[in-house]
Design a protein around this motif. Structure first.
Motif, short mmCIF file in Angstrom:
data_model
loop_
_atom_site.label_atom_id
_atom_site.label_comp_id
_atom_site.label_asym_id
_atom_site.label_seq_id
_atom_site.Cartn_x
_atom_site.Cartn_y
_atom_site.Cartn_z
N VAL A 279 77.47 57.96 41.01
CA VAL A 279 77.38 59.18 40.21
C VAL A 279 78.72 59.90 40.23
CG1 VAL A 279 76.16 61.37 39.89
CG2 VAL A 279 74.93 59.39 40.79
N SER A 280 79.13 60.37 39.06
CA SER A 280 80.33 61.20 38.97
C SER A 280 80.04 62.36 38.03
CB SER A 280 81.52 60.38 38.43
OG SER A 280 81.36 60.13 37.05
N ALA A 281 81.03 63.21 37.81
CA ALA A 281 80.84 64.34 36.90
C ALA A 281 80.57 63.88 35.48
CB ALA A 281 82.08 65.24 36.95
N ASN A 282 80.95 62.63 35.17
CA ASN A 282 80.77 62.11 33.82
C ASN A 282 79.47 61.34 33.63
OD1 ASN A 282 83.31 63.06 32.90
ND2 ASN A 282 84.31 61.34 33.92
N GLY A 283 78.68 61.21 34.70
CA GLY A 283 77.41 60.52 34.56
C GLY A 283 77.18 59.51 35.67
N GLU A 284 76.21 58.65 35.43
CA GLU A 284 75.77 57.67 36.42
C GLU A 284 75.99 56.25 35.90
OE1 GLU A 284 71.54 56.54 38.70
OE2 GLU A 284 71.81 58.47 37.68
N SER A 285 76.35 55.34 36.80
CA SER A 285 76.56 53.95 36.38
C SER A 285 75.26 53.34 35.86
CB SER A 285 77.11 53.11 37.54
OG SER A 285 76.32 53.27 38.70
N THR A 286 75.39 52.48 34.88
CA THR A 286 74.22 51.87 34.24
C THR A 286 74.31 50.35 34.32
OG1 THR A 286 75.32 51.87 32.06
CG2 THR A 286 73.96 53.78 32.63
N GLY A 287 73.16 49.70 34.18
CA GLY A 287 73.12 48.24 34.17
C GLY A 287 73.33 47.62 35.54
N CYS A 288 73.16 48.38 36.60
CA CYS A 288 73.38 47.85 37.94
C CYS A 288 72.25 46.90 38.34
CB CYS A 288 73.48 48.98 38.96
SG CYS A 288 74.80 50.17 38.61
N THR A 289 72.62 45.81 38.98
CA THR A 289 71.64 44.81 39.38
C THR A 289 71.12 45.10 40.79
OG1 THR A 289 73.39 43.36 40.21
CG2 THR A 289 72.69 43.04 37.93
N GLU A 290 69.97 44.51 41.08
CA GLU A 290 69.35 44.67 42.39
C GLU A 290 69.80 43.56 43.34
OE1 GLU A 290 64.94 46.40 41.34
OE2 GLU A 290 65.31 44.27 41.01
N ASN A 291 69.79 43.87 44.62
CA ASN A 291 69.88 42.86 45.67
C ASN A 291 68.48 42.69 46.26
OD1 ASN A 291 72.64 42.57 45.39
ND2 ASN A 291 73.04 42.67 47.58
N THR A 292 68.07 41.46 46.44
CA THR A 292 66.80 41.21 47.11
C THR A 292 67.08 40.70 48.51
OG1 THR A 292 66.63 38.92 46.33
CG2 THR A 292 65.67 40.64 44.94
N PHE A 293 66.22 41.07 49.46
CA PHE A 293 66.34 40.56 50.82
C PHE A 293 64.96 40.49 51.45
CE2 PHE A 293 66.77 45.17 51.21
CZ PHE A 293 65.98 45.48 52.31
N LYS A 294 64.86 39.67 52.49
CA LYS A 294 63.58 39.50 53.17
C LYS A 294 63.73 39.86 54.64
CE LYS A 294 59.67 36.28 53.41
NZ LYS A 294 59.18 34.94 53.03
N THR A 295 62.76 40.58 55.15
CA THR A 295 62.82 41.03 56.54
C THR A 295 62.43 39.92 57.51
OG1 THR A 295 60.61 41.95 56.21
CG2 THR A 295 62.46 43.46 56.03
#
Length: 433
Positions: A279-295
């Motif tokens: 997040v910045s003063a100009n907005g929030e990043s878009t299109g970000c991918t997820e990381n998956t993990f297993k406990t």
């Protein structure tokens, strides 16, 4: 006249904005884009498309590198620069150079320090496709060095491990068609890349931990990600399904890490989906991918002495793949005088008067196993003996002589006698002699 003036202002603004600035305020120094403290160097750096965060493909028209104010580069000024595209994000080894056939020479000549910067204008712009990652490579060929208080001259910033590969030496100019083995670094040059227009909103953070598809993650992990240039904060979401926020719902944090402990405890043997945006003063990043993990897996069935697995057929072999989930139970096994050990994983056998050899082979170099053998009962163990001759990753072997009808309990734990250290994957083999 007003229209012409307005048009000129727009054009000037566009030219000024057509540049990507990456951590140009960093004050750390390192061996990139060249080494000033060695006669010759060759350095390759990978700038991820995600980090460049531009709005479209474009022509790179210049590069600016930043120096320590007190540094000199008089004897480190003979440069040859190359640019290229690559699908790789990091260097896998000290010889994992990107071939020169995949690079384009964009500059050759002497550079100078001006206002604590080295600015290079490319005579022929380099067309960056905004699909691949960008490679910036530099060879320095001046035969002398700049002392600079026995330090390097150029500013760098921390980045994901192995994003830079460098060689530096004093013997001869590097043949970039066949570079010698180099050293990988977790930093890159603070840089301005001219000709590319950045997005207004910040780029997506690169999640460092847990890595994508990671296994055996603890129940209270410390989440971390690469800091994004220009970001003022981050939003963290974590769920048990893709796009889920049932564990963490867009938690705002001001640093590039978030520790789940002690307020949040995850569930064993569960897949989680982690997303972080900047997040910045100009907005929030878009299109970000997820990381998956297993406990980590459930607590092993043989975590306690009372659940010891019975070895009845020999040779007996068991792969303990869930050892990292052992709990150390109530503390340490202290049956052997002056030789305690972690309460690890338990096995048992019934003696018949024969000798038995017990071998424990760890599957990772970080696990240093110790074998403890006891008779009696789980609530009143009697020491038969222990074995811990090697270090991490070394197999341990112990031979015992049994008494017919006596039950023997075998504990495989970390070697520490008074510090609770986790176990890891191992194979136990019990052979009757």
């Amino acid at each position: 006249m007003k229209r012409i003036l307005l048009l000129l202002l727009v054009l000037i603004s566009s030219v000024f904005d057509a540049q990507v600035n990456l951590n140009i305020g960093s004050m750390n120094v390192g061996s990139a884009p060249v080494s000033s403290f060695f006669s010759y160097s060759y350095v390759q750096q990978i700038y991820l498309k995600q980090e460049l965060n531009i709005n479209a493909a474009g022509n790179i028209t210049g590069l600016t590198f930043y120096l320590d104010p007190s540094a000199t580069i008089t004897d480190s000024s003979n440069w040859t620069l190359y640019l290229g595209h690559t699908s790789k994000a990091t260097f896998t080894s000290g010889t994992d150079w990107i071939p020169v056939s995949q690079l384009t020479q964009v500059f050759a000549g002497n550079v100078t320090k001006n206002n604590n910067k080295v600015e290079i204008i490319l005579t022929t712009p380099f067309a960056y496709n905004n699909t691949d990652n960008l490679v910036i490579a530099a060879k320095e060929s001046a035969p002398s060095i700049d002392i600079n208080n026995f330090n390097e001259a150029f500013h760098v910033y921390p980045y994901i491990p192995n994003s830079t590969l460098y060689y530096k030496g004093d013997r001869e100019v590097v043949d970039i068609s066949s570079p010698p083995g180099g050293i990988r670094a977790e930093y890159k040059s603070a840089i301005t890349i001219s000709g590319l227009t950045p997005n207004v909103t910040p780029g997506c953070p690169i999640i460092l931990y847990p890595s994508n598809n990671a296994q055996y993650i603890s129940l209270s992990p410390a989440l971390s990600w690469q800091a994004v240039s220009g970001a003022s904060s981050y939003k963290v979401s974590l769920g048990t399904s893709t796009g889920g926020t049932d564990v963490i719902n867009q938690q705002v944090v001001s640093t590039n890490n978030f520790n789940l402990s002690p307020s949040i405890v995850l569930t064993r043997n569960t897949t989680y989906y982690l997303k972080v945006t900047a997040v910045s003063a100009n907005g929030e990043s878009t299109g970000c991918t997820e990381n998956t993990f297993k406990t980590i897996p459930p607590i092993p069935v043989n975590d306690e002495c009372t659940g010891a697995l019975l070895a009845s057929t020999f040779p007996y072999t068991y792969v303990q793949s869930d050892a990292m989930s052992s709990t150390n139970n109530g503390g340490f096994v202290l049956a052997c005088a002056n030789d305690g050990m972690n309460d690890g994983l338990w096995f048992r056998l019934t003696g018949d008067g024969n000798q038995y050899t017990i071998k424990v082979a760890p599957s990772t170099t970080s696990f240093d196993p110790k074998i403890g053998v006891f008779s009696g009962t789980c609530t009143n163990l009697t020491c038969v003996g222990t074995k811990d001759n090697g270090g991490g990753g070394t197999a341990e072997t112990m031979t015992i002589t049994t008494t017919a009808g006596t039950e023997y309990f075998i504990n495989v734990g970390s070697f520490e006698d008074d510090v609770d250290m986790p176990e890891d994957v191992f194979t136990i083999t019990i052979t009757k002699l």
